[in-house]
Design a protein around this motif. Sequence first.
Motif, PDB file in Angstrom:
ATOM      1  N   ASN A 126      40.434  47.444  40.199  1.00  0.00           N
ATOM      2  CA  ASN A 126      39.370  47.196  41.172  1.00  0.00           C
ATOM      3  C   ASN A 126      38.492  46.024  40.730  1.00  0.00           C
ATOM      4  O   ASN A 126      37.284  46.169  40.560  1.00  0.00           O
ATOM      5  N   PRO A 127      39.099  44.867  40.495  1.00  0.00           N
ATOM      6  CA  PRO A 127      38.344  43.749  39.917  1.00  0.00           C
ATOM      7  C   PRO A 127      37.156  43.295  40.761  1.00  0.00           C
ATOM      8  O   PRO A 127      36.090  42.973  40.220  1.00  0.00           O
ATOM      9  N   ALA A 128      37.308  43.284  42.068  1.00  0.00           N
ATOM     10  CA  ALA A 128      36.235  42.794  42.929  1.00  0.00           C
ATOM     11  C   ALA A 128      34.975  43.644  42.800  1.00  0.00           C
ATOM     12  O   ALA A 128      33.852  43.138  42.941  1.00  0.00           O
ATOM     13  N   ALA A 129      35.148  44.918  42.499  1.00  0.00           N
ATOM     14  CA  ALA A 129      33.997  45.811  42.345  1.00  0.00           C
ATOM     15  C   ALA A 129      33.135  45.415  41.153  1.00  0.00           C
ATOM     16  O   ALA A 129      31.955  45.780  41.090  1.00  0.00           O
ATOM     17  N   TYR A 130      33.717  44.676  40.221  1.00  0.00           N
ATOM     18  CA  TYR A 130      32.992  44.258  39.025  1.00  0.00           C
ATOM     19  C   TYR A 130      32.747  42.748  38.985  1.00  0.00           C
ATOM     20  O   TYR A 130      32.320  42.212  37.967  1.00  0.00           O
ATOM     21  N   GLY A 131      33.050  42.062  40.076  1.00  0.00           N
ATOM     22  CA  GLY A 131      32.781  40.633  40.156  1.00  0.00           C
ATOM     23  C   GLY A 131      33.895  39.737  39.668  1.00  0.00           C
ATOM     24  O   GLY A 131      33.690  38.533  39.488  1.00  0.00           O
ATOM     25  N   PHE A 132      35.100  40.275  39.466  1.00  0.00           N
ATOM     26  CA  PHE A 132      36.216  39.475  38.958  1.00  0.00           C
ATOM     27  C   PHE A 132      37.219  39.172  40.080  1.00  0.00           C
ATOM     28  O   PHE A 132      37.391  39.961  41.005  1.00  0.00           O
ATOM     29  N   SER A 133      37.877  38.045  39.942  1.00  0.00           N
ATOM     30  CA  SER A 133      38.897  37.670  40.921  1.00  0.00           C
ATOM     31  C   SER A 133      40.229  37.329  40.278  1.00  0.00           C
ATOM     32  O   SER A 133      41.249  37.249  40.964  1.00  0.00           O
ATOM     33  N   VAL A 134      40.264  37.127  38.946  1.00  0.00           N
ATOM     34  CA  VAL A 134      41.498  36.765  38.253  1.00  0.00           C
ATOM     35  C   VAL A 134      41.754  37.782  37.139  1.00  0.00           C
ATOM     36  O   VAL A 134      40.966  37.904  36.207  1.00  0.00           O
ATOM     37  N   VAL A 135      42.872  38.497  37.223  1.00  0.00           N
ATOM     38  CA  VAL A 135      43.169  39.533  36.237  1.00  0.00           C
ATOM     39  C   VAL A 135      44.516  39.352  35.554  1.00  0.00           C
ATOM     40  O   VAL A 135      44.831  40.080  34.615  1.00  0.00           O
ATOM     41  N   ASP A 136      45.319  38.392  36.016  1.00  0.00           N
ATOM     42  CA  ASP A 136      46.697  38.312  35.538  1.00  0.00           C
ATOM     43  C   ASP A 136      46.997  37.099  34.680  1.00  0.00           C
ATOM     44  O   ASP A 136      48.150  36.879  34.304  1.00  0.00           O
ATOM     45  N   ASN A 137      46.010  36.277  34.361  1.00  0.00           N
ATOM     46  CA  ASN A 137      46.248  35.160  33.455  1.00  0.00           C
ATOM     47  C   ASN A 137      44.976  34.837  32.680  1.00  0.00           C
ATOM     48  O   ASN A 137      43.902  35.350  32.978  1.00  0.00           O
ATOM     49  N   ALA A 138      45.121  34.005  31.674  1.00  0.00           N
ATOM     50  CA  ALA A 138      44.026  33.725  30.758  1.00  0.00           C
ATOM     51  C   ALA A 138      43.227  32.504  31.183  1.00  0.00           C
ATOM     52  O   ALA A 138      43.765  31.571  31.778  1.00  0.00           O
ATOM     53  N   CYS A 139      41.958  32.525  30.843  1.00  0.00           N
ATOM     54  CA  CYS A 139      41.077  31.392  31.133  1.00  0.00           C
ATOM     55  C   CYS A 139      41.412  30.200  30.239  1.00  0.00           C
ATOM     56  O   CYS A 139      41.268  29.057  30.632  1.00  0.00           O
TER      57      CYS A 139
END
Length: 365
Positions: A288-301
């Motif tokens: 549930n990334p959007a619930a915590y303010g995130f949009s990218v979960v599958d790769n590294a910054c």
Amino acid sequence: MIGFSERPWLVAVLLMVSIVQCVNVALGSQKVPAMFVFGDSIVDVGNNNYLRSYAKCNYPPYGIDYPGGPSGRFSNGKNIVDMLGDMLGLPSPPAYADPSTTGAKIVGGVNYASAAGGILDETGRHYGEKYSLSQQVLNFENTLNQLRTMLDGAALSRYLAGSIAVMVIGSNDYISNYLLPSLYPSSYTYSPQDYGNLLINRYARQILALNSVGLRKFFLAGIPPLGCIPNQRARSQYPDRCVDSVNQMLGTFNEGLRSLVQQLNSNHPGSIFIYGNTYGAMGDILNNPAAYGFSVVDNACCGIGRNQGEITCIPFLVPCPDRTRQVFWDAFHLTQAASSVLTQRAFYGPPSDCYPINIQQMAQL
């Protein structure tokens, strides 16, 4: 008139008086006088800077959002233990390996965590020097010897009983041992279930060793879903999703740790042990990334092959511009933003079913 430089004994006496006063202030002013941290790169604050290790990050862009820049933290900014210190009203404990970590600097606690370190001594050996958990416990005993010169027996007992031991370890025993069959024979020797049980048995010995010398409050974090980190995704045929087989093998360890916490609380009524459900908390963030303010979960910054994040960020590589939207900083570690959410969820969130309080409530006891 004789100056201090001509009377070194006087300098030593005044320094010792100052240190004892600092300890007394810590004991009297707050419920938690110190935090002692044991673990791996998730909570390392720079120990590996002083070791002959390839597992280092004391260079840009690490620390790009941290005051003072690169520090040895495997993040763009603060890590979990820094945030715990903020919440408990304690400074983040200094790295044990730093030569200046002595005297008054150890009063608020010490951080023994080491990148590549694991519960097993052999874990992470391909990175060079590191502190395994057993070595970290020996390092704590060195700190304890220093504390014995500052406090009498009764005061030291109160100090240790009020302090919190934070233990975040076990991930490397999988990603830097069991899941590297070309370097380690463990996956040929043990089934996933037997390996998880082996880790719990070795872990329990070190926890009991720390308890036997006076520590009474323990926060024991489980292993997060390693199959979802960019490193493991990149090794999979399907990098667009988590590696279920890796996540499933962690169940034996996490369930074993949960059971161990229940057993320790039953057998040691004068102590408190809390299980931190980092697997569940991290899973919720990823699902549930959007619930915590995130949009990218599958790769590294940050890291070569950013779409898959297959290696750790190399020196001076330009990271993604908006770290607040990314869960992973590099192929193995979280961004400061994700660490903040995980700390709130796993350390300060709803109490676990193994003990009916969280770490903030434990600090008040």
